[in-house]
Design a protein around this motif. Structure first.
Motif, PDB file in Angstrom:
ATOM      1  N   ALA A 198       0.830  -1.217   0.000  1.00  0.00           N
ATOM      2  CA  ALA A 198       0.000   0.000   0.000  1.00  0.00           C
ATOM      3  C   ALA A 198       0.858   1.259   0.000  1.00  0.00           C
ATOM      4  N   MET A 199       2.174   1.098   0.179  1.00  0.00           N
ATOM      5  CA  MET A 199       3.089   2.243   0.052  1.00  0.00           C
ATOM      6  C   MET A 199       3.537   2.305  -1.401  1.00  0.00           C
ATOM      7  N   PRO A 200       3.137   3.337  -2.139  1.00  0.00           N
ATOM      8  CA  PRO A 200       3.504   3.372  -3.559  1.00  0.00           C
ATOM      9  C   PRO A 200       5.009   3.211  -3.788  1.00  0.00           C
ATOM     10  N   HIS A 201       5.832   3.733  -2.870  1.00  0.00           N
ATOM     11  CA  HIS A 201       7.271   3.617  -3.054  1.00  0.00           C
ATOM     12  C   HIS A 201       7.951   2.879  -1.901  1.00  0.00           C
ATOM     13  N   GLY A 202       7.409   1.722  -1.578  1.00  0.00           N
ATOM     14  CA  GLY A 202       8.017   0.899  -0.532  1.00  0.00           C
ATOM     15  C   GLY A 202       9.211   0.145  -1.079  1.00  0.00           C
ATOM     16  N   VAL A 203      10.407   0.649  -0.833  1.00  0.00           N
ATOM     17  CA  VAL A 203      11.597  -0.030  -1.365  1.00  0.00           C
ATOM     18  C   VAL A 203      11.758  -1.374  -0.646  1.00  0.00           C
ATOM     19  N   ALA A 204      12.473  -2.287  -1.297  1.00  0.00           N
ATOM     20  CA  ALA A 204      12.606  -3.650  -0.796  1.00  0.00           C
ATOM     21  C   ALA A 204      13.125  -3.664   0.638  1.00  0.00           C
ATOM     22  N   SER A 205      12.506  -4.467   1.482  1.00  0.00           N
ATOM     23  CA  SER A 205      12.949  -4.620   2.871  1.00  0.00           C
ATOM     24  C   SER A 205      13.312  -6.092   3.109  1.00  0.00           C
ATOM     25  N   ASP A 206      13.668  -6.411   4.349  1.00  0.00           N
ATOM     26  CA  ASP A 206      14.006  -7.808   4.635  1.00  0.00           C
ATOM     27  C   ASP A 206      12.769  -8.631   5.007  1.00  0.00           C
ATOM     28  N   LYS A 207      11.601  -8.055   4.762  1.00  0.00           N
ATOM     29  CA  LYS A 207      10.353  -8.781   5.052  1.00  0.00           C
ATOM     30  C   LYS A 207      10.214 -10.029   4.167  1.00  0.00           C
ATOM     31  N   VAL A 208       9.781 -11.121   4.785  1.00  0.00           N
ATOM     32  CA  VAL A 208       9.495 -12.353   4.032  1.00  0.00           C
ATOM     33  C   VAL A 208       8.148 -12.198   3.316  1.00  0.00           C
ATOM     34  N   ILE A 209       8.091 -12.661   2.078  1.00  0.00           N
ATOM     35  CA  ILE A 209       6.858 -12.609   1.289  1.00  0.00           C
ATOM     36  C   ILE A 209       6.012 -13.828   1.651  1.00  0.00           C
ATOM     37  N   ARG A 210       4.802 -13.555   2.154  1.00  0.00           N
ATOM     38  CA  ARG A 210       3.998 -14.639   2.723  1.00  0.00           C
ATOM     39  C   ARG A 210       2.823 -15.002   1.828  1.00  0.00           C
ATOM     40  N   SER A 211       2.400 -16.222   1.981  1.00  0.00           N
ATOM     41  CA  SER A 211       1.211 -16.707   1.283  1.00  0.00           C
ATOM     42  C   SER A 211       0.009 -15.853   1.704  1.00  0.00           C
ATOM     43  N   LEU A 233      -4.560   0.746  -0.745  1.00  0.00           N
ATOM     44  CA  LEU A 233      -5.492   0.668   0.379  1.00  0.00           C
ATOM     45  C   LEU A 233      -4.675   0.488   1.651  1.00  0.00           C
ATOM     46  N   ASP A 234      -4.555   1.595   2.382  1.00  0.00           N
ATOM     47  CA  ASP A 234      -3.728   1.623   3.592  1.00  0.00           C
ATOM     48  C   ASP A 234      -4.174   0.526   4.566  1.00  0.00           C
ATOM     49  N   GLY A 235      -3.218  -0.211   5.070  1.00  0.00           N
ATOM     50  CA  GLY A 235      -3.529  -1.273   6.027  1.00  0.00           C
ATOM     51  C   GLY A 235      -3.881  -2.585   5.355  1.00  0.00           C
ATOM     52  N   LYS A 236      -4.033  -2.570   4.021  1.00  0.00           N
ATOM     53  CA  LYS A 236      -4.396  -3.812   3.313  1.00  0.00           C
ATOM     54  C   LYS A 236      -3.313  -4.177   2.289  1.00  0.00           C
ATOM     55  N   TYR A 237      -3.353  -3.516   1.153  1.00  0.00           N
ATOM     56  CA  TYR A 237      -2.414  -3.836   0.078  1.00  0.00           C
ATOM     57  C   TYR A 237      -2.554  -2.771  -0.997  1.00  0.00           C
ATOM     58  N   GLY A 238      -1.738  -2.874  -2.017  1.00  0.00           N
ATOM     59  CA  GLY A 238      -1.829  -1.956  -3.145  1.00  0.00           C
ATOM     60  C   GLY A 238      -1.580  -2.694  -4.449  1.00  0.00           C
ATOM     61  N   VAL A 239      -2.015  -2.065  -5.528  1.00  0.00           N
ATOM     62  CA  VAL A 239      -1.792  -2.615  -6.868  1.00  0.00           C
ATOM     63  C   VAL A 239      -1.269  -1.500  -7.762  1.00  0.00           C
ATOM     64  N   ARG A 240      -0.203  -1.757  -8.498  1.00  0.00           N
ATOM     65  CA  ARG A 240       0.222  -0.831  -9.565  1.00  0.00           C
ATOM     66  C   ARG A 240       0.635  -1.661 -10.770  1.00  0.00           C
ATOM     67  N   ILE A 241       0.268  -1.175 -11.936  1.00  0.00           N
ATOM     68  CA  ILE A 241       0.674  -1.810 -13.197  1.00  0.00           C
ATOM     69  C   ILE A 241       1.285  -0.713 -14.058  1.00  0.00           C
ATOM     70  N   GLU A 242       2.542  -0.907 -14.420  1.00  0.00           N
ATOM     71  CA  GLU A 242       3.256   0.136 -15.164  1.00  0.00           C
ATOM     72  C   GLU A 242       3.857  -0.425 -16.448  1.00  0.00           C
ATOM     73  N   ASP A 243       3.536   0.238 -17.548  1.00  0.00           N
ATOM     74  CA  ASP A 243       4.157  -0.064 -18.834  1.00  0.00           C
ATOM     75  C   ASP A 243       4.910   1.149 -19.341  1.00  0.00           C
ATOM     76  N   ASP A 244       5.874   0.871 -20.226  1.00  0.00           N
ATOM     77  CA  ASP A 244       6.563   1.934 -20.962  1.00  0.00           C
ATOM     78  C   ASP A 244       5.998   1.963 -22.377  1.00  0.00           C
ATOM     79  N   LEU A 245       5.663   3.161 -22.837  1.00  0.00           N
ATOM     80  CA  LEU A 245       5.054   3.341 -24.156  1.00  0.00           C
ATOM     81  C   LEU A 245       5.914   4.281 -24.982  1.00  0.00           C
ATOM     82  N   VAL A 246       5.844   4.117 -26.289  1.00  0.00           N
ATOM     83  CA  VAL A 246       6.407   5.132 -27.169  1.00  0.00           C
ATOM     84  C   VAL A 246       5.281   5.626 -28.063  1.00  0.00           C
ATOM     85  N   VAL A 247       5.172   6.941 -28.178  1.00  0.00           N
ATOM     86  CA  VAL A 247       4.086   7.549 -28.950  1.00  0.00           C
ATOM     87  C   VAL A 247       4.444   7.494 -30.433  1.00  0.00           C
ATOM     88  N   THR A 248       3.494   6.988 -31.231  1.00  0.00           N
ATOM     89  CA  THR A 248       3.679   6.880 -32.684  1.00  0.00           C
ATOM     90  C   THR A 248       2.653   7.760 -33.397  1.00  0.00           C
TER      91      THR A 248
END
Ligand SMILES: [Mn+2]
Length: 356
Positions: free
Chosen positions: A196-209, A324-339
């Motif tokens: 939920a932090m848009p810029h949460g840099v990698a921490s030593d937290k384990v990724i859980r199921s 969503l603070d306290g829950k999770y977040g979603v971001r989807i980012e693509d790189d585009l070139v304008v034609t």
């Protein structure tokens, strides 16, 4: 050659200003104009002069790379330039506008006391904003490297074992194996509530199921960057998580479908934002829709308020998110070139929701 063509464009743009000489000290801009990559390089261009100044560590490299410039070896580039142009009759000198320190400016004022100094805000950056075909091909390759690293990291992640930092390191190493020079920024690898932090840099937290995992990463390839984000889920997912993901993906895709040259930059943001607002999550999309990419990870254009236009040859990101603070977040980012017709998507990694 590409660098000579850029110098020609630079001179044409300079002639439209009131400057009769321009000093370039930003090393990224120096690379853009000359192909020189190092920690000491200064360019001065006037009607009469094409000067490239560096110190003895780089003279040999410069002689091999920098074409069409007089190469001057010095440890005091500014004083040397002032000496060389003394009799040229110049009055107004521009300098790279936004990146100089106060101390550097005080030095400029002293060394160029006989001239009017003008800060050239976004002068080089405006030239850099429109990419040529070779730049687009390079960015495309940087994106292909990131695409592959994303596919590979899916096999690397072991739920309840792997940490965010391990994911970041894997992505970094894998992209280097695939030909990248290195990471294009400090990766965001954020799992569970941290996503939920848009810029949460990698921490030593384990990724859980049961958690979501956002990975925002990219590489430098031949000096140019990629910048992509994918959010995946680990183990169980909820209906809400699917819904939030779907809204974000529709927002990302709506913008891809709508991009065309001539649309305003404020509309570029609005097309994607409207989808999220209409779904009721406007307050949770808390950042801009994107930015330019190129030699820098963040460069012009920016979106949101500007009535300026989207133009052919811009390389830009499309990165809606819902947090969503306290829950999770979603971001989807693509790189585009304008034609001419719309846009091409450079990041091709899958975007349907992946559940590991
Ligand atoms: Mn980005």
């Amino acid at each position: 050659m590409v660098f000579e063509a850029r110098v020609d464009k630079f001179v044409a743009a300079m002639e439209k200003t009131n400057c009769d000489g321009v000093l370039v000290t930003n090393l990224t801009n120096v690379y853009y104009l000359t192909g020189f990559h190092g920690t000491a390089g200064t360019v001065f261009i006037s009607g009469k002069r094409r000067l490239f100044l560096t110190d003895s560590r780089y003279t040999l490299i410069a002689k091999g790379v920098v074409k069409g410039f007089d190469i001057v070896e010095t440890r005091d580039a500014l004083t040397e330039i002032a000496k060389i142009i003394k009799e040229d009759g110049l009055k107004t000198i521009g300098f790279d506008g936004e990146i100089v320190s106060y101390n550097f400016y005080k030095t400029l004022e002293t060394v160029f006391a006989d001239y009017k100094l003008v800060a050239m805000t976004n002068f080089l950056e405006n030239l850099r904003m429109i990419k040529d075909n070779s730049e687009i091909a390079t960015i495309r390759q940087a994106c292909a490297i990131s695409d592959q690293a994303f596919l590979d990291v899916l096999d690397f992640i072991k739920p309840n074992e792997t940490t965010e930092i391990q994911v970041a390191n894997f992505l970094d190493f894998r992209m280097r194996e695939l030909g990248a020079q290195g990471p294009s920024f400090e990766f965001i690898v954020a799992s569970g509530e941290r996503s939920a932090m848009p810029h949460g840099v990698a921490s030593d937290k384990v990724i859980r199921s049961g958690e979501s995992l956002t990975m925002d990463f990219g590489c430098y390839y031949n000096h140019y960057v990629s910048d992509m984000t994918r959010t995946i889920h680990i183990g169980q997912t909820t209906d809400e998580e699917h819904a939030i993901y779907d809204i974000t993906l529709r927002s990302n895709q709506a913008l891809i479908d709508a991009v065309k040259p001539g649309m305003t930059r404020v509309d570029y943001d609005k097309v994607a934002r409207d989808i999220i607002v209409e779904a009721g999550y406007g307050d949770f999309f808390t950042h801009g829709i994107g930015h330019g990419i190129g030699l820098d990870i963040h460069e012009i254009p920016y979106f949101g308020k500007s009535q300026e236009l989207v133009e052919v040859g811009m390389a830009i990101t499309d990165e809606p998110g819902i947090y969503l603070d306290g829950k999770y977040g979603v971001r989807i980012e693509d790189d585009l070139v304008v034609t001419e017709e719309g846009c091409q998507v450079l990041t091709l990694a899958p975007k349907e929701l992946i559940v590991l």
